[in-house]
Scaffold this motif. Structure first.
Motif, PDB file in Angstrom:
ATOM      1  N   MET A   9      27.533  43.546  38.765  1.00  0.00           N
ATOM      2  CA  MET A   9      27.514  44.956  39.162  1.00  0.00           C
ATOM      3  C   MET A   9      26.139  45.335  39.712  1.00  0.00           C
ATOM      4  O   MET A   9      26.035  46.066  40.707  1.00  0.00           O
ATOM      5  N   ILE A  10      25.090  44.842  39.094  1.00  0.00           N
ATOM      6  CA  ILE A  10      23.739  45.112  39.591  1.00  0.00           C
ATOM      7  C   ILE A  10      23.561  44.504  40.980  1.00  0.00           C
ATOM      8  O   ILE A  10      23.017  45.151  41.886  1.00  0.00           O
ATOM      9  N   ALA A  11      24.050  43.284  41.180  1.00  0.00           N
ATOM     10  CA  ALA A  11      23.940  42.637  42.495  1.00  0.00           C
ATOM     11  C   ALA A  11      24.726  43.405  43.548  1.00  0.00           C
ATOM     12  O   ALA A  11      24.245  43.614  44.666  1.00  0.00           O
ATOM     13  N   ASN A  12      25.932  43.864  43.195  1.00  0.00           N
ATOM     14  CA  ASN A  12      26.735  44.622  44.160  1.00  0.00           C
ATOM     15  C   ASN A  12      26.112  45.972  44.482  1.00  0.00           C
ATOM     16  O   ASN A  12      26.174  46.433  45.626  1.00  0.00           O
ATOM     17  N   THR A  13      25.511  46.600  43.502  1.00  0.00           N
ATOM     18  CA  THR A  13      24.833  47.868  43.752  1.00  0.00           C
ATOM     19  C   THR A  13      23.658  47.665  44.698  1.00  0.00           C
ATOM     20  O   THR A  13      23.436  48.464  45.611  1.00  0.00           O
ATOM     21  N   SER A  14      22.940  46.572  44.507  1.00  0.00           N
ATOM     22  CA  SER A  14      21.830  46.250  45.391  1.00  0.00           C
ATOM     23  C   SER A  14      22.323  45.977  46.812  1.00  0.00           C
ATOM     24  O   SER A  14      21.706  46.413  47.794  1.00  0.00           O
TER      25      SER A  14
ATOM     26  N   ILE B 123      35.165  48.900  46.329  1.00  0.00           N
ATOM     27  CA  ILE B 123      36.331  48.418  45.575  1.00  0.00           C
ATOM     28  C   ILE B 123      35.885  47.479  44.464  1.00  0.00           C
ATOM     29  O   ILE B 123      36.373  47.559  43.327  1.00  0.00           O
ATOM     30  N   THR B 124      34.946  46.606  44.760  1.00  0.00           N
ATOM     31  CA  THR B 124      34.444  45.665  43.756  1.00  0.00           C
ATOM     32  C   THR B 124      33.795  46.403  42.590  1.00  0.00           C
ATOM     33  O   THR B 124      34.037  46.074  41.425  1.00  0.00           O
ATOM     34  N   LEU B 125      32.987  47.402  42.897  1.00  0.00           N
ATOM     35  CA  LEU B 125      32.349  48.174  41.819  1.00  0.00           C
ATOM     36  C   LEU B 125      33.392  48.901  40.968  1.00  0.00           C
ATOM     37  O   LEU B 125      33.285  48.939  39.737  1.00  0.00           O
ATOM     38  N   LEU B 126      34.414  49.455  41.613  1.00  0.00           N
ATOM     39  CA  LEU B 126      35.479  50.141  40.872  1.00  0.00           C
ATOM     40  C   LEU B 126      36.222  49.155  39.972  1.00  0.00           C
ATOM     41  O   LEU B 126      36.492  49.461  38.793  1.00  0.00           O
TER      42      LEU B 126
ATOM     43  N   GLY C 226      40.023  38.562  41.183  1.00  0.00           N
ATOM     44  CA  GLY C 226      40.010  39.431  42.362  1.00  0.00           C
ATOM     45  C   GLY C 226      38.599  39.841  42.757  1.00  0.00           C
ATOM     46  O   GLY C 226      38.251  39.855  43.948  1.00  0.00           O
ATOM     47  N   ILE C 227      37.778  40.165  41.770  1.00  0.00           N
ATOM     48  CA  ILE C 227      36.381  40.543  42.041  1.00  0.00           C
ATOM     49  C   ILE C 227      35.642  39.368  42.670  1.00  0.00           C
ATOM     50  O   ILE C 227      34.862  39.537  43.612  1.00  0.00           O
ATOM     51  N   THR C 228      35.900  38.155  42.179  1.00  0.00           N
ATOM     52  CA  THR C 228      35.249  36.973  42.728  1.00  0.00           C
ATOM     53  C   THR C 228      35.640  36.765  44.195  1.00  0.00           C
ATOM     54  O   THR C 228      34.780  36.503  45.042  1.00  0.00           O
ATOM     55  N   VAL C 229      36.927  36.904  44.507  1.00  0.00           N
ATOM     56  CA  VAL C 229      37.386  36.743  45.886  1.00  0.00           C
ATOM     57  C   VAL C 229      36.750  37.805  46.782  1.00  0.00           C
ATOM     58  O   VAL C 229      36.278  37.504  47.890  1.00  0.00           O
ATOM     59  N   LEU C 230      36.726  39.058  46.323  1.00  0.00           N
ATOM     60  CA  LEU C 230      36.102  40.122  47.117  1.00  0.00           C
ATOM     61  C   LEU C 230      34.622  39.834  47.360  1.00  0.00           C
ATOM     62  O   LEU C 230      34.113  40.083  48.453  1.00  0.00           O
ATOM     63  N   ASN C 231      33.933  39.306  46.353  1.00  0.00           N
ATOM     64  CA  ASN C 231      32.514  39.004  46.527  1.00  0.00           C
ATOM     65  C   ASN C 231      32.279  37.857  47.499  1.00  0.00           C
ATOM     66  O   ASN C 231      31.238  37.807  48.157  1.00  0.00           O
ATOM     67  N   ILE C 232      33.233  36.952  47.608  1.00  0.00           N
ATOM     68  CA  ILE C 232      33.126  35.895  48.618  1.00  0.00           C
ATOM     69  C   ILE C 232      33.182  36.520  50.014  1.00  0.00           C
ATOM     70  O   ILE C 232      32.395  36.178  50.904  1.00  0.00           O
ATOM     71  N   PHE C 233      34.106  37.465  50.214  1.00  0.00           N
ATOM     72  CA  PHE C 233      34.193  38.155  51.501  1.00  0.00           C
ATOM     73  C   PHE C 233      32.934  38.987  51.764  1.00  0.00           C
ATOM     74  O   PHE C 233      32.428  39.021  52.889  1.00  0.00           O
ATOM     75  N   ILE C 234      32.436  39.634  50.739  1.00  0.00           N
ATOM     76  CA  ILE C 234      31.208  40.446  50.907  1.00  0.00           C
ATOM     77  C   ILE C 234      30.050  39.539  51.327  1.00  0.00           C
ATOM     78  O   ILE C 234      29.270  39.881  52.213  1.00  0.00           O
ATOM     79  N   GLY C 235      29.957  38.377  50.708  1.00  0.00           N
ATOM     80  CA  GLY C 235      28.901  37.423  51.089  1.00  0.00           C
ATOM     81  C   GLY C 235      29.051  36.934  52.522  1.00  0.00           C
ATOM     82  O   GLY C 235      28.069  36.736  53.225  1.00  0.00           O
ATOM     83  N   GLY C 236      30.287  36.767  52.946  1.00  0.00           N
ATOM     84  CA  GLY C 236      30.536  36.318  54.309  1.00  0.00           C
ATOM     85  C   GLY C 236      30.170  37.366  55.360  1.00  0.00           C
ATOM     86  O   GLY C 236      29.709  37.039  56.441  1.00  0.00           O
ATOM     87  N   PHE C 237      30.408  38.635  55.037  1.00  0.00           N
ATOM     88  CA  PHE C 237      30.115  39.718  55.971  1.00  0.00           C
ATOM     89  C   PHE C 237      28.746  40.315  55.762  1.00  0.00           C
ATOM     90  O   PHE C 237      28.356  41.224  56.479  1.00  0.00           O
ATOM     91  N   GLY C 238      28.015  39.848  54.765  1.00  0.00           N
ATOM     92  CA  GLY C 238      26.781  40.489  54.322  1.00  0.00           C
ATOM     93  C   GLY C 238      25.670  40.602  55.347  1.00  0.00           C
ATOM     94  O   GLY C 238      25.739  40.072  56.452  1.00  0.00           O
ATOM     95  N   ILE C 239      24.638  41.305  54.922  1.00  0.00           N
ATOM     96  CA  ILE C 239      23.464  41.513  55.745  1.00  0.00           C
ATOM     97  C   ILE C 239      22.668  40.221  55.795  1.00  0.00           C
ATOM     98  O   ILE C 239      22.373  39.626  54.767  1.00  0.00           O
TER      99      ILE C 239
END
Length: 141
Positions: free
Chosen positions: A54-59, A83-86, A124-137
């Protein structure tokens, strides 16, 4: 006076684990813990990992917002991270509820369903975080 859920949670967190729940090592030298003790430790570990994620996603959300809407994937990232934070908050609540259920998970079908729900949400959170990493800054141009 009825104990509230928060009072019961405080008692669970402060209560020492009874000796009969931790079995002594068997003669072959392999440790043997009770299922309840293991399940509680696993739930605490999941909760701590959820806090770190959660801290990493907030960052990440902060970085995306600071970068601005000029980023190619600005809105998809905002939506995915939100969605991941929720979902992480939902997992935290379910873990608290699971901690308040009786110790007999095998006999309590609700506890088993809650545990399965937590595992599914974490997947589900893990899969979403994989997509977030792929699209990330990225810092490269």
């Amino acid at each position: 006076m009825r104990a509230t859920a928060l009072d019961r949670l405080r008692l669970i967190l402060r209560a020492p684990i009874p000796r009969e729940q931790v079995r002594p090592p068997n003669p072959q030298g392999q440790g043997n813990m009770s299922k309840t003790y293991y399940a509680k430790k696993k739930t605490v570990a999941e909760g701590l990992m959820d806090v770190g994620l959660m801290i990493a996603n907030t960052s990440q959300l902060k970085s995306v917002i600071e970068y601005g809407s000029s980023h190619r994937y600005y809105w998809p990232l905002i939506v995915l991270i939100s969605i991941t934070l929720l979902l992480q908050v939902c997992v935290g609540v379910l873990i608290l509820i699971l901690g308040l259920t009786e110790d007999n998970e095998e006999e309590d079908p609700r506890a088993s369903k809650l545990n399965n729900s937590v595992v599914g949400l974490i997947f589900g959170i893990t899969v979403l975080n994989i997509f977030i990493g792929g699209f990330g800054i990225s810092t490269s141009p």
